[in-house]
Design a protein around this motif. Structure first.
Motif, mmCIF file in Angstrom:
data_model
loop_
_atom_site.group_PDB
_atom_site.id
_atom_site.type_symbol
_atom_site.label_atom_id
_atom_site.label_comp_id
_atom_site.label_asym_id
_atom_site.label_seq_id
_atom_site.Cartn_x
_atom_site.Cartn_y
_atom_site.Cartn_z
ATOM 1 N N VAL A 81 -5.691 3.887 -19.668
ATOM 2 C CA VAL A 81 -5.931 5.878 -19.331
ATOM 3 C C VAL A 81 -7.228 6.250 -18.614
ATOM 4 O O VAL A 81 -7.904 6.503 -17.605
ATOM 5 N N THR A 82 -8.157 5.670 -19.874
ATOM 6 C CA THR A 82 -9.631 5.920 -19.009
ATOM 7 C C THR A 82 -10.621 4.808 -17.461
ATOM 8 O O THR A 82 -10.800 5.637 -16.798
ATOM 9 N N LEU A 83 -9.709 3.692 -17.106
ATOM 10 C CA LEU A 83 -9.699 2.914 -16.317
ATOM 11 C C LEU A 83 -9.264 3.723 -15.193
ATOM 12 O O LEU A 83 -9.563 4.065 -14.047
ATOM 13 N N VAL A 84 -7.348 4.254 -15.849
ATOM 14 C CA VAL A 84 -6.963 5.223 -14.826
ATOM 15 C C VAL A 84 -7.483 6.174 -14.061
ATOM 16 O O VAL A 84 -7.550 6.390 -12.648
ATOM 17 N N SER A 85 -7.745 6.990 -14.407
ATOM 18 C CA SER A 85 -8.671 8.121 -13.964
ATOM 19 C C SER A 85 -9.817 7.970 -13.404
ATOM 20 O O SER A 85 -9.714 9.011 -12.792
ATOM 21 N N GLY A 86 -9.823 7.152 -13.944
ATOM 22 C CA GLY A 86 -11.544 6.580 -12.435
ATOM 23 C C GLY A 86 -10.910 6.234 -11.268
ATOM 24 O O GLY A 86 -11.805 6.888 -10.522
ATOM 25 N N TYR A 87 -10.008 6.021 -11.328
ATOM 26 C CA TYR A 87 -9.229 5.347 -9.699
ATOM 27 C C TYR A 87 -8.484 6.540 -9.618
ATOM 28 O O TYR A 87 -8.423 6.844 -7.682
ATOM 29 N N TRP A 117 -2.187 7.272 -3.165
ATOM 30 C CA TRP A 117 -1.672 6.869 -4.267
ATOM 31 C C TRP A 117 0.115 7.120 -4.562
ATOM 32 O O TRP A 117 0.553 8.048 -3.742
ATOM 33 N N GLY A 118 0.234 6.709 -5.089
ATOM 34 C CA GLY A 118 1.420 6.271 -4.628
ATOM 35 C C GLY A 118 2.393 5.359 -5.028
ATOM 36 O O GLY A 118 3.410 5.305 -4.767
ATOM 37 N N TYR A 119 1.428 4.272 -4.652
ATOM 38 C CA TYR A 119 2.086 3.527 -3.969
ATOM 39 C C TYR A 119 1.974 1.796 -4.448
ATOM 40 O O TYR A 119 1.309 2.159 -5.322
ATOM 41 N N LEU A 120 3.600 1.284 -4.167
ATOM 42 C CA LEU A 120 2.780 0.609 -4.884
ATOM 43 C C LEU A 120 2.038 -1.091 -5.215
ATOM 44 O O LEU A 120 1.192 -1.983 -6.167
ATOM 45 N N PRO A 121 1.349 -1.683 -4.324
ATOM 46 C CA PRO A 121 0.192 -1.853 -3.104
ATOM 47 C C PRO A 121 -1.215 -1.661 -4.940
ATOM 48 O O PRO A 121 -1.640 -2.168 -5.473
ATOM 49 N N THR A 122 -1.310 0.042 -4.530
ATOM 50 C CA THR A 122 -2.362 0.245 -5.441
ATOM 51 C C THR A 122 -1.799 0.320 -7.451
ATOM 52 O O THR A 122 -3.355 -0.107 -7.639
ATOM 53 N N THR A 123 -0.786 0.678 -7.785
ATOM 54 C CA THR A 123 -0.920 -0.024 -9.009
ATOM 55 C C THR A 123 -0.732 -1.248 -9.357
ATOM 56 O O THR A 123 -1.585 -1.793 -10.211
ATOM 57 N N ILE A 124 -0.625 -2.382 -8.119
ATOM 58 C CA ILE A 124 -1.064 -3.837 -8.394
ATOM 59 C C ILE A 124 -1.940 -4.181 -8.370
ATOM 60 O O ILE A 124 -2.373 -4.431 -9.609
ATOM 61 N N ILE A 125 -2.872 -3.622 -7.450
ATOM 62 C CA ILE A 125 -4.772 -3.444 -7.455
ATOM 63 C C ILE A 125 -5.049 -2.916 -9.203
ATOM 64 O O ILE A 125 -6.023 -3.758 -9.621
ATOM 65 N N VAL A 126 -4.489 -1.391 -9.353
ATOM 66 C CA VAL A 126 -4.883 -1.267 -11.031
ATOM 67 C C VAL A 126 -5.125 -2.306 -11.665
ATOM 68 O O VAL A 126 -5.376 -2.758 -12.809
ATOM 69 N N LEU A 127 -3.355 -2.779 -12.089
ATOM 70 C CA LEU A 127 -2.998 -3.860 -13.042
ATOM 71 C C LEU A 127 -3.381 -5.522 -12.970
ATOM 72 O O LEU A 127 -4.443 -5.853 -13.954
ATOM 73 N N VAL A 128 -3.939 -5.616 -11.678
ATOM 74 C CA VAL A 128 -4.367 -6.856 -11.884
ATOM 75 C C VAL A 128 -6.109 -6.635 -12.569
ATOM 76 O O VAL A 128 -6.708 -7.745 -12.544
ATOM 77 N N ALA A 129 -6.606 -5.821 -11.997
ATOM 78 C CA ALA A 129 -7.554 -5.449 -12.037
ATOM 79 C C ALA A 129 -7.572 -5.574 -13.827
ATOM 80 O O ALA A 129 -9.179 -5.438 -14.914
ATOM 81 N N ILE A 130 -6.600 -4.475 -14.513
ATOM 82 C CA ILE A 130 -6.841 -4.729 -16.284
ATOM 83 C C ILE A 130 -7.053 -5.664 -16.449
ATOM 84 O O ILE A 130 -6.909 -6.038 -17.345
ATOM 85 N N THR A 179 1.152 2.971 -14.777
ATOM 86 C CA THR A 179 2.514 3.148 -13.571
ATOM 87 C C THR A 179 3.109 4.348 -13.562
ATOM 88 O O THR A 179 3.625 5.442 -12.617
ATOM 89 N N SER A 180 3.119 5.585 -14.818
ATOM 90 C CA SER A 180 3.196 6.629 -15.355
ATOM 91 C C SER A 180 2.501 7.372 -14.025
ATOM 92 O O SER A 180 2.740 8.614 -13.835
ATOM 93 N N MET A 181 1.031 7.143 -14.649
ATOM 94 C CA MET A 181 0.311 8.034 -13.437
ATOM 95 C C MET A 181 -0.227 7.938 -11.756
ATOM 96 O O MET A 181 -1.021 8.784 -11.216
ATOM 97 N N LEU A 182 0.327 6.491 -11.633
ATOM 98 C CA LEU A 182 -0.171 5.977 -10.508
ATOM 99 C C LEU A 182 0.546 5.480 -9.533
ATOM 100 O O LEU A 182 0.604 5.343 -8.185
ATOM 101 N N LEU A 183 2.787 6.116 -9.661
ATOM 102 C CA LEU A 183 3.445 6.015 -9.119
ATOM 103 C C LEU A 183 3.896 7.062 -9.154
ATOM 104 O O LEU A 183 3.624 7.899 -10.189
ATOM 105 N N THR A 184 4.850 7.761 -7.919
ATOM 106 C CA THR A 184 5.858 8.683 -7.652
ATOM 107 C C THR A 184 6.767 8.491 -7.899
ATOM 108 O O THR A 184 7.630 7.409 -8.197
ATOM 109 N N GLN A 185 8.207 9.376 -8.416
ATOM 110 C CA GLN A 185 9.324 9.176 -8.952
ATOM 111 C C GLN A 185 9.694 8.066 -8.379
ATOM 112 O O GLN A 185 10.934 7.589 -8.649
ATOM 113 N N GLU A 186 9.834 7.681 -7.146
ATOM 114 C CA GLU A 186 10.681 6.979 -5.989
ATOM 115 C C GLU A 186 10.253 5.365 -6.278
ATOM 116 O O GLU A 186 10.874 5.012 -5.963
#
Length: 293
Positions: free
Chosen positions: A135-141, A151-164, A229-236
């Motif tokens: 949560v500390t890392l995600v809040s910085g993004y 924000w809200g797109y799958l590629p954005t989440t993939i980048i963060v998950l790869v970084a983690i 995923t809950s913080m970086l993705l939209t409901q859709e």
């Protein structure tokens, strides 16, 4: 003489068998109970009057004419479009695993074969980054993602998950590469291979169980992630875990709890299939670094 020495006492065999059976029952019971309950209605599976209702299903029989019903799966997959979350999860998991393993194998091999002193400090920095709460890392993004309107797109989440995930794959694959003698690289290069050809043709085939094991852990990170995923993705664009959480919500609605139960079973089944399919490579990978060649 050796057969007599290796023969185990019957009492020890009996105790071991009972313990293993007991462990299997305890480990498998939560999933089996959830899977059984996914074919009931909420009034049976969460009955406070009699827990036996979850087995016999009197309310399910009264509402659907049978002790079993697929209403939970129909509501989750069709009415709530859980299949979209499954597709999103597949995309996120696939690219997270592929990118993490590609960078991890190249980086781990380079660090394992490097003679520079900064290798240790790079690994320490990666370990510190991995130990930080997600949560500390995600809040910085969040702020730059909002400003860049990504924000809200799958590629954005993939980048963060790869970084983690990257520090973990780097550490794990680095340790596997250390267990492979450098003579193997040198022999391949003496035969005319370049450094990359030696890595691809001589090292990776030996490293394959370690790559599979690391890939499985990367898969589990992306597959089971909730915070990112809950913080970086939209409901859709939600993946499975946030979607299951949305079925519960802050206010209870009749039937939606069973959507969550059915979705949980649907999410667990692929994990069993994956582990059963790769079990031999996983065991080989986990024990690969135990004895150096």
């Amino acid at each position: 003489m050796s057969s007599i020495a290796n023969k185990k006492p019957p009492s020890l065999v009996a105790i071991s068998t009972v313990f293993v059976l007991f462990w299997l029952v305890v480990a498998a019971f939560p999933f089996l109970w959830t899977m059984w309950g996914s074919f009931k209605v909420e009034g049976d599976f969460f009955s406070r009057a009699d827990w036996m209702n979850a087995i016999t299903g009197p309310v399910t029989l009264r509402q659907h004419g049978s002790s079993f019903t697929g209403a939970g799966y129909e509501g989750a997959w069709i009415e709530q479009e859980f299949w979209r979350a499954v597709v999103n999860t597949g995309i996120v998991v696939f690219f997270t695993v592929v990118i993490s393993l590609t960078l991890g194998t190249l980086g781990g091999y380079a660090l394992a074969r490097s003679g520079f002193k900064y290798t240790f400090w790079l690994l320490m920095a990666a370990l510190v980054f991995r130990a930080m709460p997600h949560v500390t890392l995600v809040s910085g993004y969040l702020l730059p993602f909002f400003q860049l309107n990504i924000w809200g797109y799958l590629p954005t989440t993939i980048i963060v998950l790869v970084a983690i995930n990257q520090p973990f794959t780097l550490w794990m694959l680095h340790s596997f590469f250390l267990s492979i003698p450098k003579d193997l690289d040198e022999a391949a290069m003496v035969d005319g291979c370049t450094r990359f050809q030696a890595f691809r043709l001589a090292i990776i085939p030996v490293m394959w169980p370690g790559v599979v094991t690391t890939g499985l852990f990367s898969f589990l990170l992306a597959y089971n992630d909730f915070t990112v995923t809950s913080m970086l993705l939209t409901q859709e664009n939600a993946t499975m875990i946030p979607k299951i959480n949305s079925f519960l919500g802050s206010t209870q609605e009749e039937g939606k709890v069973m959507y969550a139960v059915a979705a949980v079973v649907s999410a667990i089944v692929p994990l069993f299939v994956l582990i059963l399919f790769f079990q031999r490579q996983i065991v080989s990978g986990l024990t690969a670094g135990a004895v150096k060649g």
